[in-house]
Design an enzyme around this catalytic site. Structure first.
Site, PDB file in Angstrom:
ATOM      1  N   LYS A  49      -6.844   3.250  -7.982  1.00 32.48           N
ATOM      2  CA  LYS A  49      -6.459   3.205  -6.506  1.00 32.48           C
ATOM      3  C   LYS A  49      -7.426   4.093  -5.727  1.00 32.48           C
ATOM      4  O   LYS A  49      -7.825   3.934  -4.563  1.00 32.48           O
ATOM      5  CB  LYS A  49      -5.011   3.814  -6.692  1.00 32.48           C
ATOM      6  CG  LYS A  49      -4.114   2.826  -7.101  1.00 32.48           C
ATOM      7  CD  LYS A  49      -2.852   3.353  -7.508  1.00 32.48           C
ATOM      8  CE  LYS A  49      -1.762   2.396  -8.082  1.00 32.48           C
ATOM      9  NZ  LYS A  49      -0.772   2.740  -8.659  1.00 32.48           N
ATOM     10  N   GLN A  93       3.024   7.948  -9.272  1.00 32.15           N
ATOM     11  CA  GLN A  93       2.792   6.944 -10.236  1.00 32.15           C
ATOM     12  C   GLN A  93       3.845   7.191 -11.336  1.00 32.15           C
ATOM     13  O   GLN A  93       4.072   7.985 -11.911  1.00 32.15           O
ATOM     14  CB  GLN A  93       1.362   7.349 -10.908  1.00 32.15           C
ATOM     15  CG  GLN A  93       0.661   6.424 -11.707  1.00 32.15           C
ATOM     16  CD  GLN A  93       0.402   5.127 -11.211  1.00 32.15           C
ATOM     17  OE1 GLN A  93      -0.155   4.722 -10.310  1.00 32.15           O
ATOM     18  NE2 GLN A  93       0.896   4.010 -11.913  1.00 32.15           N
ATOM     19  N   ASP A 116       4.844   2.427  -1.402  1.00 27.52           N
ATOM     20  CA  ASP A 116       4.990   1.640  -2.708  1.00 27.52           C
ATOM     21  C   ASP A 116       6.483   0.761  -2.587  1.00 27.52           C
ATOM     22  O   ASP A 116       6.619  -0.198  -3.204  1.00 27.52           O
ATOM     23  CB  ASP A 116       5.474   2.430  -4.113  1.00 27.52           C
ATOM     24  CG  ASP A 116       4.112   2.263  -4.891  1.00 27.52           C
ATOM     25  OD1 ASP A 116       3.469   1.312  -4.829  1.00 27.52           O
ATOM     26  OD2 ASP A 116       4.109   3.103  -5.777  1.00 27.52           O
TER      27      ASP A 116
END
Ligand code: NDP
Length: 280
Positions: A49, A93, A116
């Site tokens: 990322k 994460q 997200d």
């Protein structure tokens, strides 16, 4: 022989377009990533990322929290990032260490920084068909369908897996494109029967070879989200690629399919968040 959907190339094209946008419009997007604990796979995902952010021109800041982090410490970091006007997107994460409540953490991220799409506000937006942040994996898969002109209207789609991050939002996305959607999971009685006449199959289970050739209709579109390791230690998906690729009309490989698209969509969502902020 199926057309192999080239997620790697499509993702590259998307990153390049985003980079052009950033340069042309002089955007200054910033993503904050929280990595809590020592999960080795997570470290690799975060590194990828970070690389993509560099390429597109998104400032990337990583917050490393130790295994012993308390829920209060995690929430306090999220609160700090929520308040930071420079931060456009916050990504936590997963997985995080056992004992921490990830759902509470997702809910704490401001909906406008929830790149997200895991905050219940954005989950709800997707469910009622309003514009919000859509989780990156399903969003990337929808982009693949668009790019390859795979029409979803009236098609029978089966999603295998019902997680909040892939399976459920995938089903919502397919529904919003007018597919007739079935969701299967570990308690589904006869997976073969559900898949037998599916036009579109999306597998998000995390078990190698769970989708076998005899389960798939000839000409089906097969999307493999799974990330597993085979006996040679190589990355592979949920789908028996070798045999199914002879029968399907379109198929995604692992690696080089859904994975790169997920990251490209994260870049897309960060820039979207930044632009919304700039308009305010
Ligand atoms: P989860 O473990 O959260 O969910 C797996 C789902 O599969 C569950 O709903 C589970 O059912 C279902 N399942 C398990 N066994 C069976 C079975 N025998 N038959 C049918 N369904 C079954 O995983 P995620 O959704 O987070 O991820 C799924 C896979 O996708 C993983 O391999 C992950 O690494 C990968 N992934 C890949 C991404 C990418 O960008 N390529 C992004 C995110 C994930 P139940 O709910 O009943 O337990």
């Amino acid at each position: 022989m199926a057309v192999i959907i080239d997620g790697k190339m499509l993702a590259k094209e998307i990153r390049l377009n985003l980079k052009k946008q950033v340069e042309k419009e002089n955007l200054k997007p910033k993503l904050a990533v929280i990595l809590c604990g020592e999960d080795p796979a997570s470290k690799v995902y975060v590194r990828n990322k970070s690389k993509a952010c560099d390429e597109v021109g998104i400032e990337f800041k990583e917050y490393l929290l130790p295994n012993e982090t308390t829920q209060e410490e995690l929430i306090s970091l999220i609160d700090k990032l929520n308040k930071d006007k420079k931060v456009d997107g916050i990504l936590l994460q997963s997985p995080i260490p056992k004992g921490l409540n990830i759902q509470e953490a997702f809910e704490r991220i401001l909906p406008e920084k929830d790149v997200d799409g895991f905050n219940p506000y954005n989950v709800g937006k997707l469910a009622i068909g309003e514009d919000g942040f859509v989780p990156c994996t399903p969003l990337g898969i929808i982009k693949m369908f668009e790019k390859y002109k795979i029409d979803l209207e009236g098609k029978k789609a089966v999603v295998v897996g019902r997680s909040n991050i892939v399976g459920k939002p995938m089903a919502q996305c397919l529904l919003s494109k007018h597919a007739t959607v079935t969701i299967c999971h570990s308690r589904t009685k006869e997976l073969e029967k559900e898949l037998k006449d599916a036009d579109i199959v999306v597998s998000a289970v995390g078990k190698r070879n769970i989708i076998k050739e005899d389960m798939i209709k000839k000409g089906a579109v097969v999307i493999d989200v799974g990330m597993n390791v085979n006996e040679k230690g190589k990355l592979c998906g949920d789908v028996d690629f070798e045999n199914i690729s002879k029968k399907a009309s379109y198929i995604t490989p692992v690696p080089g399919g859904v994975g790169p698209m997920t990251i490209a969509m994260l870049m897309n969502n960060v820039i979207k968040a930044h632009k919304i902020k700039m308009k305010k």
